[in-house]
Design an enzyme around this catalytic site. Sequence first.
Site, PDB file in Angstrom:
ATOM      1  N   TYR A   1     -44.827  72.073  -1.787  1.00  0.00           N
ATOM      2  CA  TYR A   1     -45.332  70.948  -2.814  1.00  0.00           C
ATOM      3  C   TYR A   1     -46.410  71.160  -3.389  1.00  0.00           C
ATOM      4  CZ  TYR A   1     -46.886  65.590  -3.380  1.00  0.00           C
ATOM      5  OH  TYR A   1     -47.296  64.614  -3.859  1.00  0.00           O
TER       6      TYR A   1
ATOM      7  N   LYS B   1     -21.928  53.982   4.757  1.00  0.00           N
ATOM      8  CA  LYS B   1     -21.194  54.279   3.049  1.00  0.00           C
ATOM      9  C   LYS B   1     -21.835  55.966   3.347  1.00  0.00           C
ATOM     10  CE  LYS B   1     -17.769  54.910  -0.573  1.00  0.00           C
ATOM     11  NZ  LYS B   1     -17.038  54.108  -0.182  1.00  0.00           N
TER      12      LYS B   1
END
Lengths: 442, 161
Positions: A38, A94
Site C-alpha cells: 500500500y 459461478k
Amino acid sequence: MAEKWYELALRLSKFYGGKIMVVPKVPIRGLKDFAIWYTPGVAAVSEKIKEGGADASFEYTWRWNSVAVLTDGSRVLGLGNVGPEASLPVMEGKALIFKYLGGVDAVPLPVRAMDVDEMVNAGKMVEPAFGGINLEDIESPKCFHVLERLREALQIPVWHDDQQGTATATLAGLINALKIVGKNIRDVGIVLVGVGASNIRTAYMLIKYGADPRNMVLVDSAGILHAEREDLDKLMLEHPWKYDLALKTNGERKRGGIREALNGADVLIAASRPGPGIIRKEWIANMNKDPIVFALANPVPEIWPWEAKEAGARIVATGRSDFPNQINNSLVFPAVFRGALDARARAITDEMTIAAAEELANYAEERGIREDYIIPTMEEWDVFPREAAAVAAKATEQGVARRPLTYKEELRNATELISLSLNMLRSLVEGGFIKMFNGGID
Amino acid sequence: MSVNIREATMDDMPQLLDLVLRLKRLNAEFDPLLKTLPDDELRKVAEEYIKTAIEDRARYLVLVADADGKIVGVLKADVRNRIFYVPRKEGYIIEFYVMPEYRRRGLGRTMIDEAARLLRERGADVIVAEFPALNQIAVNFYSKADFRPLLYIYARESQQP
C-alpha cells in the site's frame, strides 16, 4: 431428490455466509510491508500504469486474472426475473467454479440495471477493473443486445455464458456424435427446439462450423420458424438475431410443429423447457437413420434418455450429470477464460470458441468415443488446461492476444494455475481454516 | 428469381391484402394509437380500401412486386392536391410493405423509383411518405432514398388521465 439439495444449500450457505472470499496472495511479514503493498510503495505502481496505459494494468495488478460475473438478475436459472440480490448466490457459485476449475478470480457483480443501455453502461464502467466480463442470467433478447454492444465497445473479452458456454459444449458433443454415426455436418438436417439464448447461439455456431442453414429448422412455442411467419416484423424490431435465423434457415419451408420439423432430420438439439413429454417417442422414430438427440432442458430433459433410445435414437445427451453425455457449460467457461486471460486477449472470437469445442471433442476422442461417451466429464480435470491452450493459441493466431502464447506454453501455464487453485483450497481445508461439513452427500 | 414490378389488378387482391394487413400489424407495434381493428373487421375495411384504389387509377397508384406469381411487395399511394403550395400535386405513399426475405436487396428502392415515375405521370411532382414516427428502419430507408422530414404529425388522446 432436489429437496435434499435445497435443504443442504440453504443450511450451508447460511453456515459459511456465502461461498467465496478475497484472500491476499502476497506474504505480509509485518505491518511494515504495507509500505510495499500500500502507500507509499503502491504510488509507483499507479504511476507506472498511468504511463503504460491500460496494458500495464495487466502486468502490475490482478487484472490479468480477474473476471466480473455481471448480471441484472433478469433470468436466473429457471426462476425468471428474481432481481439482482436474489441472483447473488448464483453468481457466487459461478465465481467458485471459475476459481476451482479455471484458477480465475471471478467477482460476482449483480447490478440494478433497468434496460439494455444501463447494462451496457455497467459493463463499460467496470471494464478498468477486470480482464474479462462474463455476462450471466440476462433475459433474451436483452442478452443479445448487451453482448453485441459490449463486445464492440470493450477491449477485454465479453462472454455470455448462457449463450456461448452452452453452444460450445453442444458443438463439442455434436462433433463426436457425428463421427460415431459417420455423418458430415455439411449434410445433416438439424432441428433446434427452443429458440432462446443458447439455441440461437448454437445455431450461429453450427453455421460457422459448416452446417448449412437451409438444412436447419428452428421451432419455438409458436411452431416452426420460417420467413413468412406472421410475427416476423415483431421479431425484426425486437430480436434481430432470431429474425435473421428465420430468414436464413428452413430452406425447405417446413411448417408446423416439432413433429413436422423432426420428420427425416438427423440431429435434434432441444433447449426449451423441462420435460418429460415435450419431445414424443414417435417423433424421434420418424427421424433419419441413427438419430442424434440432445435434450438439454434442466432439471428434466425434454424426453427421458431411455425413451429416446427406445424410439431409435443412437446417441442421446442431456444437461444432467446422472446420465451419460452431459452437455454442461462448466466444461467450457473456466477454460475459455483461462486461455483468454493468459493471452491477455482483447476478445473471445467465435473461432476461439470453436477451438475450445474442437479440443473438448479431441480429448474425448483420444480416450475412445462411444454412444455413451461423446464429451469429457467434469471429473476429467486435465481437459481444462488443454482447452485453455487451444483458446490462447487461437487468440494468438488471430492477433487478438496482447501476450502471444503457443499451445504448449499455455498448456504448461494453465496446468500450473489450475492445479495451484485446487491445491490452495485443499490446504485451506486441511489446515482447518475452511471447516469441513458433515453428512448430506451420500 | 426475377421480381416484376407492375400496377396491381383485382386478381392480386388476396395476396395483396395479406401484405397490407401485415403492415398494419407492424405499425401497431410502434404506438398504441395505431392499434388495429379486430381481424375480420380489419380485413373487410382493407379490402374495400384497396379495391377503390385499384379501380381508380387517376387518383391512386397500387404497385406490386410479383415474384413468379407470388406477391412479395406492395406500395399504395394517393394523388393529392396541394391547395396552398407548389408543386400543386403530391403522390402520398401510405402503404409500403416488402416481405421479410425480399428485403435488403434493393427491391424497396426499385419500387419507390418506379412509384415516383408513375406518380409523375399522374401529375404529382412531389412524393410524400407516411409511417410511424418510431419506425427507425423506415426513417433510414427514406433518408437513403433522398427523402427528408417535411411535416411532423403529433398525437395524443383528447381526454388526458
